[in-house]
Design a protein around this motif. Sequence first.
Motif, PDB file in Angstrom:
ATOM      1  N   ASP A   1     -33.692  40.633 -25.526  1.00  0.00           N
ATOM      2  CA  ASP A   1     -32.600  41.485 -26.015  1.00  0.00           C
ATOM      3  C   ASP A   1     -31.881  42.161 -24.852  1.00  0.00           C
ATOM      4  OD1 ASP A   1     -33.347  40.805 -28.584  1.00  0.00           O
ATOM      5  OD2 ASP A   1     -34.552  42.617 -28.893  1.00  0.00           O
ATOM      6  N   ARG A   2     -32.644  42.637 -23.886  1.00  0.00           N
ATOM      7  CA  ARG A   2     -32.044  43.310 -22.733  1.00  0.00           C
ATOM      8  C   ARG A   2     -31.186  42.332 -21.927  1.00  0.00           C
ATOM      9  NH1 ARG A   2     -35.940  46.626 -18.726  1.00  0.00           N
ATOM     10  NH2 ARG A   2     -36.575  47.434 -20.773  1.00  0.00           N
ATOM     11  N   ALA A   3     -31.674  41.107 -21.779  1.00  0.00           N
ATOM     12  CA  ALA A   3     -30.911  40.108 -21.031  1.00  0.00           C
ATOM     13  C   ALA A   3     -29.611  39.760 -21.749  1.00  0.00           C
ATOM     14  CB  ALA A   3     -31.761  38.855 -20.833  1.00  0.00           C
ATOM     15  N   GLU A   4     -29.670  39.558 -23.060  1.00  0.00           N
ATOM     16  CA  GLU A   4     -28.459  39.225 -23.815  1.00  0.00           C
ATOM     17  C   GLU A   4     -27.437  40.354 -23.745  1.00  0.00           C
ATOM     18  OE1 GLU A   4     -29.765  38.284 -27.752  1.00  0.00           O
ATOM     19  OE2 GLU A   4     -29.971  36.144 -27.300  1.00  0.00           O
ATOM     20  N   GLU A   5     -27.907  41.579 -23.863  1.00  0.00           N
ATOM     21  CA  GLU A   5     -27.003  42.724 -23.811  1.00  0.00           C
ATOM     22  C   GLU A   5     -26.306  42.801 -22.453  1.00  0.00           C
ATOM     23  OE1 GLU A   5     -27.167  47.613 -24.241  1.00  0.00           O
ATOM     24  OE2 GLU A   5     -28.934  46.393 -24.666  1.00  0.00           O
ATOM     25  N   ALA A   6     -27.050  42.564 -21.378  1.00  0.00           N
ATOM     26  CA  ALA A   6     -26.458  42.603 -20.042  1.00  0.00           C
ATOM     27  C   ALA A   6     -25.425  41.498 -19.862  1.00  0.00           C
ATOM     28  CB  ALA A   6     -27.562  42.474 -18.990  1.00  0.00           C
TER      29      ALA A   6
ATOM     30  N   ASP B   1     -19.476  34.594 -24.867  1.00  0.00           N
ATOM     31  CA  ASP B   1     -20.642  34.511 -25.754  1.00  0.00           C
ATOM     32  C   ASP B   1     -21.841  34.069 -24.918  1.00  0.00           C
ATOM     33  OD1 ASP B   1     -22.138  34.683 -28.009  1.00  0.00           O
ATOM     34  OD2 ASP B   1     -21.353  32.878 -28.981  1.00  0.00           O
ATOM     35  N   VAL B   2     -23.029  34.266 -25.480  1.00  0.00           N
ATOM     36  CA  VAL B   2     -24.268  33.856 -24.827  1.00  0.00           C
ATOM     37  C   VAL B   2     -24.891  32.753 -25.670  1.00  0.00           C
ATOM     38  CG1 VAL B   2     -26.550  34.571 -24.036  1.00  0.00           C
ATOM     39  CG2 VAL B   2     -24.617  36.153 -23.878  1.00  0.00           C
ATOM     40  N   GLY B   3     -25.118  31.617 -25.039  1.00  0.00           N
ATOM     41  CA  GLY B   3     -25.739  30.499 -25.745  1.00  0.00           C
ATOM     42  C   GLY B   3     -27.245  30.538 -25.613  1.00  0.00           C
ATOM     43  N   GLU B   4     -27.822  29.448 -25.169  1.00  0.00           N
ATOM     44  CA  GLU B   4     -29.269  29.359 -25.035  1.00  0.00           C
ATOM     45  C   GLU B   4     -29.752  30.254 -23.895  1.00  0.00           C
ATOM     46  OE1 GLU B   4     -32.219  25.638 -25.414  1.00  0.00           O
ATOM     47  OE2 GLU B   4     -31.025  25.609 -23.585  1.00  0.00           O
ATOM     48  N   LEU B   5     -30.797  31.032 -24.166  1.00  0.00           N
ATOM     49  CA  LEU B   5     -31.372  31.932 -23.168  1.00  0.00           C
ATOM     50  C   LEU B   5     -32.881  31.769 -23.172  1.00  0.00           C
ATOM     51  CD1 LEU B   5     -31.361  34.309 -21.173  1.00  0.00           C
ATOM     52  CD2 LEU B   5     -31.287  35.857 -23.127  1.00  0.00           C
ATOM     53  N   ARG B   6     -33.432  31.455 -22.015  1.00  0.00           N
ATOM     54  CA  ARG B   6     -34.873  31.273 -21.896  1.00  0.00           C
ATOM     55  C   ARG B   6     -35.402  32.099 -20.726  1.00  0.00           C
ATOM     56  NH1 ARG B   6     -35.746  24.701 -22.623  1.00  0.00           N
ATOM     57  NH2 ARG B   6     -34.951  24.563 -24.762  1.00  0.00           N
ATOM     58  N   LEU B   7     -36.546  32.741 -20.957  1.00  0.00           N
ATOM     59  CA  LEU B   7     -37.251  33.483 -19.923  1.00  0.00           C
ATOM     60  C   LEU B   7     -38.670  32.953 -19.846  1.00  0.00           C
ATOM     61  CD1 LEU B   7     -36.156  37.134 -20.810  1.00  0.00           C
ATOM     62  CD2 LEU B   7     -35.328  35.784 -18.891  1.00  0.00           C
ATOM     63  N   ARG B   8     -39.212  32.902 -18.647  1.00  0.00           N
ATOM     64  CA  ARG B   8     -40.601  32.467 -18.490  1.00  0.00           C
ATOM     65  C   ARG B   8     -41.215  33.180 -17.296  1.00  0.00           C
ATOM     66  NH1 ARG B   8     -40.787  26.266 -16.451  1.00  0.00           N
ATOM     67  NH2 ARG B   8     -42.939  26.622 -17.076  1.00  0.00           N
TER      68      ARG B   8
ATOM     69  N   ILE C   1     -43.717  33.113 -14.112  1.00  0.00           N
ATOM     70  CA  ILE C   1     -44.386  32.274 -13.125  1.00  0.00           C
ATOM     71  C   ILE C   1     -45.183  33.233 -12.249  1.00  0.00           C
ATOM     72  CG2 ILE C   1     -44.136  30.637 -11.228  1.00  0.00           C
ATOM     73  CD1 ILE C   1     -41.559  29.692 -12.485  1.00  0.00           C
ATOM     74  N   GLY C   2     -46.467  33.346 -12.546  1.00  0.00           N
ATOM     75  CA  GLY C   2     -47.263  34.389 -11.911  1.00  0.00           C
ATOM     76  C   GLY C   2     -46.810  35.736 -12.423  1.00  0.00           C
ATOM     77  N   HIS C   3     -46.458  36.645 -11.520  1.00  0.00           N
ATOM     78  CA  HIS C   3     -45.976  37.962 -11.946  1.00  0.00           C
ATOM     79  C   HIS C   3     -44.479  38.090 -11.715  1.00  0.00           C
ATOM     80  CE1 HIS C   3     -47.836  38.269  -7.854  1.00  0.00           C
ATOM     81  NE2 HIS C   3     -46.625  38.700  -7.556  1.00  0.00           N
ATOM     82  N   GLN C   4     -43.771  36.960 -11.744  1.00  0.00           N
ATOM     83  CA  GLN C   4     -42.325  36.970 -11.613  1.00  0.00           C
ATOM     84  C   GLN C   4     -41.681  36.272 -12.809  1.00  0.00           C
ATOM     85  OE1 GLN C   4     -40.984  35.742  -7.547  1.00  0.00           O
ATOM     86  NE2 GLN C   4     -43.166  35.437  -7.199  1.00  0.00           N
ATOM     87  N   LEU C   5     -40.501  36.727 -13.182  1.00  0.00           N
ATOM     88  CA  LEU C   5     -39.753  36.124 -14.280  1.00  0.00           C
ATOM     89  C   LEU C   5     -38.634  35.252 -13.731  1.00  0.00           C
ATOM     90  CD1 LEU C   5     -39.263  38.996 -16.899  1.00  0.00           C
ATOM     91  CD2 LEU C   5     -40.287  36.764 -17.356  1.00  0.00           C
ATOM     92  N   ARG C   6     -38.373  34.144 -14.427  1.00  0.00           N
ATOM     93  CA  ARG C   6     -37.220  33.297 -14.150  1.00  0.00           C
ATOM     94  C   ARG C   6     -36.476  33.094 -15.464  1.00  0.00           C
ATOM     95  NH1 ARG C   6     -37.606  30.624  -9.057  1.00  0.00           N
ATOM     96  NH2 ARG C   6     -35.936  29.217  -9.703  1.00  0.00           N
ATOM     97  N   ALA C   7     -35.161  32.887 -15.357  1.00  0.00           N
ATOM     98  CA  ALA C   7     -34.325  32.758 -16.553  1.00  0.00           C
ATOM     99  C   ALA C   7     -33.452  31.520 -16.453  1.00  0.00           C
ATOM    100  CB  ALA C   7     -33.457  34.002 -16.729  1.00  0.00           C
ATOM    101  N   GLU C   8     -33.158  30.959 -17.616  1.00  0.00           N
ATOM    102  CA  GLU C   8     -32.186  29.875 -17.755  1.00  0.00           C
ATOM    103  C   GLU C   8     -31.281  30.253 -18.920  1.00  0.00           C
ATOM    104  OE1 GLU C   8     -34.280  26.263 -18.376  1.00  0.00           O
ATOM    105  OE2 GLU C   8     -35.443  26.412 -16.513  1.00  0.00           O
ATOM    106  N   VAL C   9     -29.968  30.241 -18.678  1.00  0.00           N
ATOM    107  CA  VAL C   9     -29.060  30.724 -19.711  1.00  0.00           C
ATOM    108  C   VAL C   9     -27.750  29.956 -19.653  1.00  0.00           C
ATOM    109  CG1 VAL C   9     -28.199  32.542 -18.177  1.00  0.00           C
ATOM    110  CG2 VAL C   9     -27.894  32.773 -20.628  1.00  0.00           C
ATOM    111  N   ALA C  10     -27.143  29.777 -20.814  1.00  0.00           N
ATOM    112  CA  ALA C  10     -25.803  29.192 -20.929  1.00  0.00           C
ATOM    113  C   ALA C  10     -24.869  30.271 -21.455  1.00  0.00           C
ATOM    114  CB  ALA C  10     -25.811  27.989 -21.864  1.00  0.00           C
ATOM    115  N   VAL C  11     -23.755  30.475 -20.746  1.00  0.00           N
ATOM    116  CA  VAL C  11     -22.759  31.449 -21.183  1.00  0.00           C
ATOM    117  C   VAL C  11     -21.452  30.714 -21.482  1.00  0.00           C
ATOM    118  CG1 VAL C  11     -23.778  33.374 -19.911  1.00  0.00           C
ATOM    119  CG2 VAL C  11     -22.063  31.935 -18.802  1.00  0.00           C
ATOM    120  N   VAL C  12     -20.704  31.234 -22.439  1.00  0.00           N
ATOM    121  CA  VAL C  12     -19.431  30.650 -22.822  1.00  0.00           C
ATOM    122  C   VAL C  12     -18.305  31.379 -22.091  1.00  0.00           C
ATOM    123  CG1 VAL C  12     -17.864  30.140 -24.736  1.00  0.00           C
ATOM    124  CG2 VAL C  12     -20.344  29.989 -25.072  1.00  0.00           C
ATOM    125  N   VAL C  13     -17.448  30.608 -21.409  1.00  0.00           N
ATOM    126  CA  VAL C  13     -16.325  31.184 -20.673  1.00  0.00           C
ATOM    127  C   VAL C  13     -15.031  30.542 -21.171  1.00  0.00           C
ATOM    128  CG1 VAL C  13     -17.804  31.565 -18.656  1.00  0.00           C
ATOM    129  CG2 VAL C  13     -16.442  29.456 -18.813  1.00  0.00           C
TER     130      VAL C  13
END
Length: 322
Positions: free
Chosen positions: A232-237, A246-253, A255-267
């Motif tokens: 929710d915080r990522a989408e709001e930002a 608009d915000v399309g697909e958003l994935r967070l994962r 890896i150890g104690h770090q987060l990585r994101a993959e996201v599609a935004v509409v422009v």
Amino acid sequence: MRHLLTPHSHETADKLDSALEASARGMRALWVSLAVLGTTALAQAVVVVLSASVALLGDTVHNAADALTALPLGVAFTLGRRAATRRFTYGYGRAEDLAGIVIVLTIAASGAFAAWAAVGRLLDPQPVRHLPAVAVAALIGFAGNEWVARYRIRVGRDIGSAALVADGLHARTDGFTSLAVLVGAGGAALGWQLADPLVGLAITAAILLVLRDAAREVFRRVMDAVEPELVDRAEEALRRVDGVRDVGELRLRWIGHQLRAEVAVVVDGEATVRHAHAIAVDAEHALLHAVPRLTAALVHADPAPAPGEADPHRTLAHHAAA
């Protein structure tokens, strides 16, 4: 008791920690807690030899096992510092998840040993000697374990390490089992010979409760689960970024104690490649500020659909999973 035994989140990180800083904090937490728990277990082991208390034996073994879990976690934090390679393109952060599995197995093994020792003493009752020393050892065990538990859980939450949190829950179990040993010593002092082995069985039950909670945390991390609040915080930002329609697909994962994101935004569909790229960079920048412990985000820009225009991703449709 419910607050202490149930895993829950307290987000305390307001800014991004580098992998090196987080690993250093994790290593420091491990070695400090190893020293404290090692000293506690050694003191209790001396009393076990003098008293023949099976409840204190179970508590001591659990303390020793908890101290030794610092070893796989230390290896994991050390591996996590290594740079990514062409084979391990995401780096070695997932070693922490493997360490978490080892910790869960260690908790299970210590529970099985405590149960075996308690059942054996029920079948062959023996008197417990030096009850005051047993009581003091129990109090020392509780104090040492609760301090270590709070320290590990706090650092684990801060740096995003599920394995370190699980290890903290393990230490918290040991604190409760130490209190149970105190109860057993009181029962034995009153002449109830079965108090000691019955407390040993109660220790087993407490271990099983924390085993469930620790296994759940580690399982979620292995399965790439994240807290919905982070999504929710990522989408709001992203929606506040200029140029993002608009915000399309958003994935967070994790890896150890770090987060990585993959996201599609509409422009804007008429935006130039440079403009779309600038929007994607702004979107990644916004995510890095908004999501704690996020270290990288891959942002894909999709053009806003025009009336009558075909789906730009139609050539990929036949590759979609059934």
